[in-house]
Design an enzyme around this catalytic site. Structure first.
Site, PDB file in Angstrom:
ATOM      1  N   HIS A   1     -10.534  -7.552 -15.967  1.00  7.00           N
ATOM      2  CA  HIS A   1     -11.406  -6.548 -16.669  1.00  7.00           C
ATOM      3  C   HIS A   1     -10.443  -5.344 -17.002  1.00  7.00           C
ATOM      4  O   HIS A   1     -10.819  -4.590 -18.091  1.00  7.00           O
ATOM      5  CB  HIS A   1     -12.654  -6.092 -15.853  1.00  7.00           C
ATOM      6  CG  HIS A   1     -13.707  -5.334 -16.732  1.00  7.00           C
ATOM      7  ND1 HIS A   1     -14.436  -6.137 -17.812  1.00  7.00           N
ATOM      8  CD2 HIS A   1     -14.014  -4.231 -16.731  1.00  7.00           C
ATOM      9  CE1 HIS A   1     -14.967  -5.149 -18.243  1.00  7.00           C
ATOM     10  NE2 HIS A   1     -14.967  -4.104 -17.532  1.00  7.00           N
TER      11      HIS A   1
ATOM     12  N   SER B   1     -16.079  -2.664 -22.207  1.00  8.50           N
ATOM     13  CA  SER B   1     -17.073  -2.691 -21.097  1.00  8.50           C
ATOM     14  C   SER B   1     -18.543  -2.352 -21.884  1.00  8.50           C
ATOM     15  O   SER B   1     -18.769  -3.017 -22.720  1.00  8.50           O
ATOM     16  CB  SER B   1     -16.714  -1.954 -19.841  1.00  8.50           C
ATOM     17  OG  SER B   1     -17.217  -2.669 -18.705  1.00  8.50           O
TER      18      SER B   1
ATOM     19  N   ASP C   1     -11.562 -12.412 -16.281  1.00  9.01           N
ATOM     20  CA  ASP C   1     -12.429 -11.264 -15.940  1.00  9.01           C
ATOM     21  C   ASP C   1     -13.385 -11.601 -14.869  1.00  9.01           C
ATOM     22  O   ASP C   1     -14.203 -12.619 -15.394  1.00  9.01           O
ATOM     23  CB  ASP C   1     -13.067 -10.723 -17.357  1.00  9.01           C
ATOM     24  CG  ASP C   1     -13.608  -9.532 -17.056  1.00  9.01           C
ATOM     25  OD1 ASP C   1     -14.071  -8.934 -15.898  1.00  9.01           O
ATOM     26  OD2 ASP C   1     -13.702  -8.526 -18.281  1.00  9.01           O
TER      27      ASP C   1
END
Length: 758
Positions: free
Chosen positions: A730, A623, A698
């Site tokens: 994600h 991330s 995602d």
């Protein structure tokens, strides 16, 4: 950025804790393991039962304090939770709701799926939340789209008139009614089922209008999941209305193994329009509806909403779009008229951190958390106090991390803080009459977090230590343990017991940044053989509002990596929390700069250690951490042997308004900041092996971030490797897919000379 994933445990975001094994700066422990232990594999790390042991969620006390309830995962399925209750009078546990037995099997609505993604619980099954009735005789339990009322006698009944797909069900404070969101409207129903649910918000013709829900950025970035609030007498509600008509539409592809679905999603990208948010007051039947005066500036964030205990005032926190000014409004529930009680102003080149650490007291005063002196501390605000309106309750170069509870009768405030050690949280208490006398309530040999009953008299403490996975207990107001909720002792029957003999302790220390700022690190080594050098697997997150270095249970995944022969290393760079406003604000309008340099300082320090192979120091992030990996390889070719970037942000213009503008400003006003912060400008500088990983469905850091990076690097003939996960969001998690992900990573390191070959 609430999209962070902390992957130290083999499960997502397991809270690390205190490690009594070493003092800061101590050398790693050397020698051999005293007794034989089972080999810890990646397959076992992600299998059931969890090596963390039982991991209760949602621990609560009933309103009368007699019962303790929690969500407990199953031994054969670590992701499925059932509701359990403990009768403090009889000392007996019982399962109140069996999620398998009572499951309808109904597929969750798209709205609920997305909300669970916002809450970071999209991988959980069974019961994920519940709500106590005010008389302490029943619990409201949402389960697979149904709303169930579970009695403590074992009876369970479905709330009449619910059809599935109800969002955010909440019992009224008097326990007579239930409110929920369905089909973009707010509904109210009697708990006894004697009449059908009734929609109390207006019927809107536009499909972009929602009542009773929190808009996307409130859920994703402001930690506010709810959009309606019951008055204490259950006669009125405050209800949010938002209209997404002006919000830009993006077409998001969810690429799965069996095909591709596309979603036209209203997404408030940085610099674009937010939803038009308003707040309304109405009776429980929808009558006497009035608008709350939120001011002339409509481009604001609705931060928090609270009723006064007597129901005579509604308190609203209004945050400006730049997130540099927060106004506390006092609203008349009858007319909606508002006045400003006080204002919080961010210091220059910084921002306001919205918090839930506040309590309104019966005398009209407020316990309030603020960073106005440079660190997060508690204050008491007295509206009629004149020159003495504000009293600072805590102070020092440390941070209050949570307001745990307030015992108004005793004049006592309980809070969590880093007063003794920034890496090991403790729980403390102070008296409102003598706030300088602070008492620690928890054991300093553990990292501790806590919650409390509404009267501030009973503590629920969760703690962990280096070789002790999280455990929880019930305590009185002084911190004295009354009973274990989950001792989770690593005895012969514990899932981690076969691996305990080979457990390697974490050590901690500090490394100086380029300007001399001390940066905390954590390291776990294999048993070191004199003269041998080891590869390093360095994990980083790097973004604001997160720390990865904590003293405590680092988790089975870190231990499995060490068992493969790596040194496991993590460092908290500037920009992370709990070190004060100046430390965090170093990344203001400067993402991808100072935090990259701090991670460089960590790598350079590692290479000077006699037990580290300087040619095999790799780095990994997910991330914001994935973004960091790309920026690190671009800025400093040749430093890292290899880099792994999972779900990286590469263009901040693709991310949402509330998060991105908080730290980088508005791209329409400072385009040069966004250009410098992006990860696409300098991809031609990458010389070291890069593995790019992304879930192809995602909805947080959308796949376009990686496709932009892929196309750019291909167009420049820059080599890299890639692993994509169809259908995954994600999280990219699950017993087998997590194993596949990490084995892919370590095979990549082996191929590029940065691994151990194990």
């Amino acid at each position: 950025m609430r999209f962070r994933l902390l992957l130290l445990s083999g499960a997502l975001a397991c809270a690390p804790a205190f490690a009594p094994s070493a003092l800061a700066g101590d050398a790693p422990v050397t020698g051999s393991v005293a007794r034989q232990a089972a080999p810890l594999t990646l397959e076992r790390v992600f299998a059931s039962p969890s090596l963390n042991g039982p991991t209760p969620r949602g621990v609560q006390l009933s309103p009368d304090g007699r019962y303790l309830t929690l969500l407990k995962n199953r031994a054969d399925d670590r992701e499925r939770f059932d509701l359990w209750g403990f009768d403090r009078k009889t000392g007996k546990w019982s399962m109140l709701v069996d999620s398998l037995k009572l499951s309808s099997g109904r597929v969750l609505s798209e709205a609920e799926k997305m909300q669970r993604e916002r809450q970071r619980i999209g991988d959980l099954k069974g019961i994920v939340s519940y709500d106590w009735a005010s008389d302490s005789k029943a619990v409201l339990v949402p389960l697979d789209g149904d709303l169930l009322l579970a009695g403590l006698d074992g009876t369970v009944r479905k709330i009449a008139g619910t059809t599935g797909g109800e969002l955010n069900p909440r019992l009224g404070p008097e326990g007579q009614s239930i409110a929920f969101v369905r089909d973009r409207r707010l509904w109210v129903a009697p708990v006894d089922g004697k009449s059908a649910p009734r929609a109390i918000s207006p019927e809107e013709t536009a499909g972009t209008v929602h009542w009773g829900e929190a808009e996307f950025v409130a859920q994703e970035e402001l930690a506010r999941m709810n959009g309606f609030w019951w008055a204490p007498d259950e006669k009125r509600l405050a209800v949010e209305r938002f209209d997404e008509a002006a919000v830009g539409v993006v077409t998001r592809a969810a690429i799965g193994a069996d095909g591709t679905r596309t979603f036209d999603q209203r997404y408030p990208a940085a610099g674009g329009a937010n939803a038009d948010v308003s707040l309304w007051l109405m009776d429980a039947d929808g009558n006497h509806r009035v608008a709350v005066d939120l001011g002339s500036d409509k481009d604001i964030y609705l931060g928090r909403v609270d009723w006064a205990r007597d129901g005579k005032t509604l308190y609203v926190q209004r945050l400006d779009r730049a997130q540099t000014r927060l106004d506390m409004l006092a609203v008349d529930p009858a007319t909606g008229k508002a006045r400003v009680l006080f204002t919080e102003q961010a210091r220059e080149k910084s921002w306001i951190n919205l918090s839930s650490n506040y309590r309104f007291l019966d005398d009209g005063s407020l316990i309030w958390w603020s960073e106005r002196d440079g660190f997060g501390h508690l204050y008491r605000f007295k509206p009629n106090g004149g020159d003495a309106q504000w009293q600072q309750l805590t102070k020092g170069d440390w941070a209050v991390t949570d307001l745990v509870g307030v015992d108004q009768k005793a004049g006592r405030v309980v809070f969590a803080a880093t007063r003794d050690d920034v890496l090991a949280g403790q729980v403390y208490a102070l008296s409102l009459k003598a706030p300088d006398k602070i008492e620690r309530l928890t054991d300093a040999a553990f990292d501790n977090k806590a919650s409390m009953d509404s009267k501030g008299q009973t503590l629920i403490v969760t703690r962990s230590a280096d070789a002790q996975p999280p455990q929880s207990y019930l305590a009185d107001a002084t911190g004295k343990r009354l009973a274990w909720i989950e001792e989770n002792k690593v005895d012969a029957g514990h899932p981690y017991a076969p691996y305990l003999a080979a457990h390697r302790p974490a050590t901690f220390g500090t490394i100086a940044a380029a300007d001399g700022t001390p940066l905390h690190y954590m390291m776990i080594t294999p048993p070191l053989v004199p003269g041998k050098r080891y590869p390093v697997f360095a994990y980083h997150y790097g973004g604001p509002t997160a720390n990865v270095v904590h003293k405590g249970w680092q988790g089975a995944l870190a231990e499995a990596i060490v068992a493969k022969g790596y040194i496991y290393f993590a460092l908290d760079n500037r920009g992370s929390e709990n070190r004060g406003v100046d430390f965090a604000s170093a990344i203001w309008h400067a993402m991808g700069t100072v935090e990259v340099e701090d991670q460089l300082a960590g790598a350079q320090w590692l290479k000077t250690q006699p037990y580290v192979d300087p040619k095999r120091v790799s780095t990994f992030g997910w991330s914001y951490g994935g973004y960091m990996t790309v920026k690190m390889l671009e800025a400093h070719p040749g430093v890292w042997a290899a880099g792994i970037a999972v779900a990286p942000v590469t263009k901040w213009e693709l991310y949402d308004t509330a998060y991105t503008e908080r730290y980088l400003g508005n791209p329409k006003q400072v385009p040069e900041v966004y250009k410098a912060a992006g990860a696409l400008e300098r991809t031609s500088q990458i010389r070291d092996p890069l593995l790019l990983v992304h879930g192809m469905a995602d909805d947080n850091v959308v796949f376009e971030n990686s496709t932009a990076l892929i196309a750019k690097m291909q167009g420049e003939a820059v080599p890299f490797e890639m692993m994509l996960y169809p259908g995954y969001t994600h999280r990219i998690s699950g017993p087998k897919v997590s194993q596949h992900l990490y084995e892919t990573m370590f095979r990549f390191l082996d191929r590029n000379g940065a691994g151990t070959g194990k």
